[in-house]
Design a protein around this motif. Sequence first.
Motif, PDB file in Angstrom:
ATOM      1  N   ALA A 113       8.212  -4.013   4.946  1.00 29.99           N
ATOM      2  CA  ALA A 113       7.135  -3.437   4.153  1.00 29.99           C
ATOM      3  C   ALA A 113       6.185  -4.519   3.650  1.00 29.99           C
TER       4      ALA A 113
ATOM      5  N   THR B 244       3.428  -4.903   6.138  1.00 31.98           N
ATOM      6  CA  THR B 244       2.406  -3.859   6.017  1.00 31.98           C
ATOM      7  C   THR B 244       1.455  -4.167   4.870  1.00 31.98           C
ATOM      8  N   ARG B 245       1.999  -4.576   3.722  1.00 35.23           N
ATOM      9  CA  ARG B 245       1.153  -4.891   2.569  1.00 35.23           C
ATOM     10  C   ARG B 245       0.320  -6.143   2.812  1.00 35.23           C
TER      11      ARG B 245
ATOM     12  N   SER C 186       2.518   2.225   2.694  1.00 38.97           N
ATOM     13  CA  SER C 186       3.621   1.307   3.008  1.00 38.97           C
ATOM     14  C   SER C 186       4.955   1.807   2.469  1.00 38.97           C
TER      15      SER C 186
ATOM     16  N   ASN D 136       5.741   4.057   5.293  1.00 40.10           N
ATOM     17  CA  ASN D 136       5.577   3.252   6.510  1.00 40.10           C
ATOM     18  C   ASN D 136       5.674   4.120   7.767  1.00 40.10           C
TER      19      ASN D 136
ATOM     20  N   SER E  15       1.029  -3.068  11.545  1.00 43.59           N
ATOM     21  CA  SER E  15       2.485  -3.197  11.512  1.00 43.59           C
ATOM     22  C   SER E  15       3.120  -2.546  12.736  1.00 43.59           C
TER      23      SER E  15
END
Length: 399
Positions: A137, A140-141, A271, A274, A322
Amino acid sequence: MQLSMANLSAVYRAYPSQFWVLWVGTLINRLGEFVVPLLGFYLVSALDMSTVQVSLVLGVLGVGRFVAEGLGGTLSDRLGTGATMILALSGGAVMLLGLSTATSFPGVLLGTLLFSLFTALYKPAASSAVAELTSGAQRTRAYNLLYWAINVGASVAPALGGWLSGISFRLLFYLDAATMAVYALLLGLAHRKTRRPARSREHKATLLPRDPLLWSFCLASLLFGMTYQSYKLLALVFAQQGFSAVQYGQALSVNGLIVVLLGLPLGHAISLSNHPRWQAAGALLLGAGFLIHAFAQTFGVHLAAIFVWSLGEVVAYSISKSIIAELGPPEQRGSYIGLVGSMAGLATLLAPLLGGVILARFGAGPLWISVAGLAFLAALMYWRLEPAVTRRRTRAAPA
C-alpha cells in the motif's frame, strides 16, 4: 502548527530519502513544463500552421513515446533507473533549445520527434525507481504523492505559460529546458543506484514478455490513453470557438487543480482497498467528461467537462501504477512498465491524428462522442480483466 509539522515529518519519514529526490525533482520539472501543454496553441498562433500540420506535430509526440518508452523500461532494467532518467532529462533539455529555433514545418516536426524520444525514456525509469523503493500500500501512496507533485505543476504551468507567451513564446522553451537540466543535476548529485534483482534464465530468453494478461492490459490502456490524450485537441477547439490562449491555459489548470485538491485524499481512500475496479470506474468518468465537451459552447461548460474527466483521471491513476508494477516479476518490472507506457505513447500518436481528421471533417461534437466511446470500451475491458489482475497481484505480494 506543531501538529501540522508533526504530520509532515511523519509523511517524510514514511518514505526513503531517494523517493523525495524524485518528488522534489518532479515538482521542479513540472512547474516549468510549458511547451507541451501550449504547443498546439503556439503552432497555430505563432507559426500559423494548419489544423492538419498541428495534428501531425502533436502526433509525433506519440511516435517518440511509443518507440522510446519500451526502450526506457529496458534501459532502466539494465543500466539502472538513475542513469536512464538523467539521459532522458539532459537530452530533452537540449532538444527543447533546438526546437525553440525551428520555424518551418519539417524543422518543428523533427525537433518534436527528437524531444519526445528523449523525454519518453524518463517515465518508465521513474516508475521503476518508485517501485524499487516501496512496496504494498505504501507503493500505491508513493505513486499518488508523485502524481500530486506532477499536477501541482500542471495546475500552475499552463496558466503561467499562457501569461509568459504574451512576453515571448521562445521564453517558454528556455525555462522548460532549464527545469529539466536542474532535475538532471539533482539526480546526478543525490540519486543513488539501487540493487537490481537477478535476471532469471527464463526471462533472458525472450525480448518481449509472453504474457497474455500484460498485452490485454496494454490494449485497455491504449483505449484509455486515446481518450485522455484527446485533450490536446482542446487547443484547436478553443481556438475555433474564439477563446484566448489565457483562457485555454486557465481551463487546463482546472485539471491540475482537481488533482491537487482531491488527488491525495482520493488516492489514500483508494489505497485502502487497493482494488483494480477503481480503474474501470475512472475510465467511465473519463468518458463522461469528454462526452460533455460534445455539447459545450461556453467556457463554463468546458470547465465542467474538464472537472468530470479530471476526476476520472485521478481515480484511475490512483491504482494504475501499482497494478502495472505488480503484473510482472521484479527483474522485468521496467519492461512491463515501459510496454504499458508505450501504449500511452501510441495513444499520443493516434489521438491527435484521428481526432484531427474527425474534427476537420465532422466538427467538435462527433469528435468528443467518439472519444467518449473509447473510454467506455476501456472501462469494460478493465472490468473483464479484474479477476486475472487480482490473482496476479496476490501472487506478487510476498515478493
